[in-house]
Design a protein around this motif. Structure first.
Motif, PDB file in Angstrom:
ATOM      1  N   THR A   3    -140.395 -39.947  26.002  1.00 21.93           N
ATOM      2  CA  THR A   3    -140.063 -38.627  26.515  1.00 21.93           C
ATOM      3  C   THR A   3    -138.564 -38.588  26.775  1.00 21.93           C
ATOM      4  OG1 THR A   3    -140.516 -39.326  28.767  1.00 21.93           O
ATOM      5  CG2 THR A   3    -142.311 -38.269  27.574  1.00 21.93           C
ATOM      6  N   THR A   5    -135.298 -36.531  29.055  1.00 21.14           N
ATOM      7  CA  THR A   5    -134.975 -35.676  30.182  1.00 21.14           C
ATOM      8  C   THR A   5    -134.257 -34.422  29.711  1.00 21.14           C
ATOM      9  OG1 THR A   5    -132.900 -36.841  30.523  1.00 21.14           O
ATOM     10  CG2 THR A   5    -134.804 -37.586  31.804  1.00 21.14           C
ATOM     11  N   ILE A  42    -138.207 -43.246  28.953  1.00 19.23           N
ATOM     12  CA  ILE A  42    -137.587 -41.931  29.093  1.00 19.23           C
ATOM     13  C   ILE A  42    -136.157 -42.054  28.584  1.00 19.23           C
ATOM     14  CG2 ILE A  42    -136.806 -40.157  30.697  1.00 19.23           C
ATOM     15  CD1 ILE A  42    -139.183 -40.860  32.453  1.00 19.23           C
ATOM     16  N   ARG A  64    -140.192 -44.637  34.080  1.00 15.14           N
ATOM     17  CA  ARG A  64    -140.452 -43.379  34.800  1.00 15.14           C
ATOM     18  C   ARG A  64    -140.021 -43.470  36.265  1.00 15.14           C
ATOM     19  NH1 ARG A  64    -142.433 -39.395  32.870  1.00 15.14           N
ATOM     20  NH2 ARG A  64    -143.439 -40.484  31.170  1.00 15.14           N
ATOM     21  N   VAL A  68    -137.028 -41.110  37.764  1.00 14.92           N
ATOM     22  CA  VAL A  68    -137.310 -40.101  38.794  1.00 14.92           C
ATOM     23  C   VAL A  68    -136.409 -40.337  39.997  1.00 14.92           C
ATOM     24  CG1 VAL A  68    -139.019 -39.319  40.484  1.00 14.92           C
ATOM     25  CG2 VAL A  68    -139.671 -39.594  38.100  1.00 14.92           C
ATOM     26  N   ARG A 100    -134.567 -29.883  36.520  1.00 13.66           N
ATOM     27  CA  ARG A 100    -135.369 -30.024  35.310  1.00 13.66           C
ATOM     28  C   ARG A 100    -135.566 -31.498  34.955  1.00 13.66           C
ATOM     29  NH1 ARG A 100    -133.071 -26.287  31.758  1.00 13.66           N
ATOM     30  NH2 ARG A 100    -131.345 -27.713  31.624  1.00 13.66           N
ATOM     31  N   ARG A 103    -138.221 -32.911  37.246  1.00 18.15           N
ATOM     32  CA  ARG A 103    -139.567 -32.443  36.842  1.00 18.15           C
ATOM     33  C   ARG A 103    -140.047 -33.142  35.577  1.00 18.15           C
ATOM     34  NH1 ARG A 103    -137.531 -27.369  37.949  1.00 18.15           N
ATOM     35  NH2 ARG A 103    -137.264 -26.978  35.732  1.00 18.15           N
ATOM     36  N   GLU A 104    -139.171 -33.230  34.579  1.00 16.06           N
ATOM     37  CA  GLU A 104    -139.564 -33.854  33.311  1.00 16.06           C
ATOM     38  C   GLU A 104    -139.852 -35.338  33.470  1.00 16.06           C
ATOM     39  OE1 GLU A 104    -136.682 -32.843  30.360  1.00 16.06           O
ATOM     40  OE2 GLU A 104    -137.158 -30.709  30.464  1.00 16.06           O
ATOM     41  N   ARG A 106    -141.062 -36.755  36.046  1.00 18.35           N
ATOM     42  CA  ARG A 106    -142.327 -36.930  36.799  1.00 18.35           C
ATOM     43  C   ARG A 106    -143.554 -36.732  35.930  1.00 18.35           C
ATOM     44  NH1 ARG A 106    -140.979 -33.837  42.453  1.00 18.35           N
ATOM     45  NH2 ARG A 106    -139.860 -35.571  43.387  1.00 18.35           N
ATOM     46  N   ARG A 107    -143.429 -36.123  34.781  1.00 16.41           N
ATOM     47  CA  ARG A 107    -144.588 -35.853  33.912  1.00 16.41           C
ATOM     48  C   ARG A 107    -145.243 -37.109  33.429  1.00 16.41           C
ATOM     49  NH1 ARG A 107    -142.411 -31.115  29.969  1.00 16.41           N
ATOM     50  NH2 ARG A 107    -141.943 -29.656  31.598  1.00 16.41           N
TER      51      ARG A 107
END
Length: 107
Positions: A3, A5, A42, A64, A68, A100, A103-104, A106-107
């Protein structure tokens, strides 16, 4: 798939000279050095570093938990000194990017 950010997390990364090869190439978290998989990594966005007069691009990644925490601390630091965030946080572009990123991550 890793993922991302979106925008680079506006957080302090460790100096590239202190990182292991795995951390520099994105195989391990830049903060805690835990080994990453494409499903857990990430992407923190491309960065540039200078080595012996030559600029090189590198692509740090984080786990992650560390991402975060780093994004959240960057958001807190920004919000404490940003007049726009104090008046109307929705109008601050840097604050929006940091929120943002939190939030991203934390997904």
């Amino acid at each position: 798939m890793a993922t991302t950010t979106g925008d680079s997390v506006a957080a302090e990364l460790p100096h590239i000279g202190t990182l292991t090869q795995a951390q520099v190439r994105g195989g391990a978290c830049v903060w805690c050095a835990v080994m990453l998989r494409t499903t857990t990594a990430i992407d923190l966005g491309p960065r540039e570093a200078e080595f012996h007069g030559t600029v090189a691009r590198w692509f740090p990644r984080g786990c992650r938990s560390c991402t975060v925490q780093s994004a959240y601390l960057a958001l807190l630091g920004h919000a404490q000194c940003c007049d726009q965030c104090e008046d109307d946080p929705a109008r601050c572009e840097a604050g929006r990017r940091l929120r943002r990123a939190v939030r991203e991550a934390r997904r």
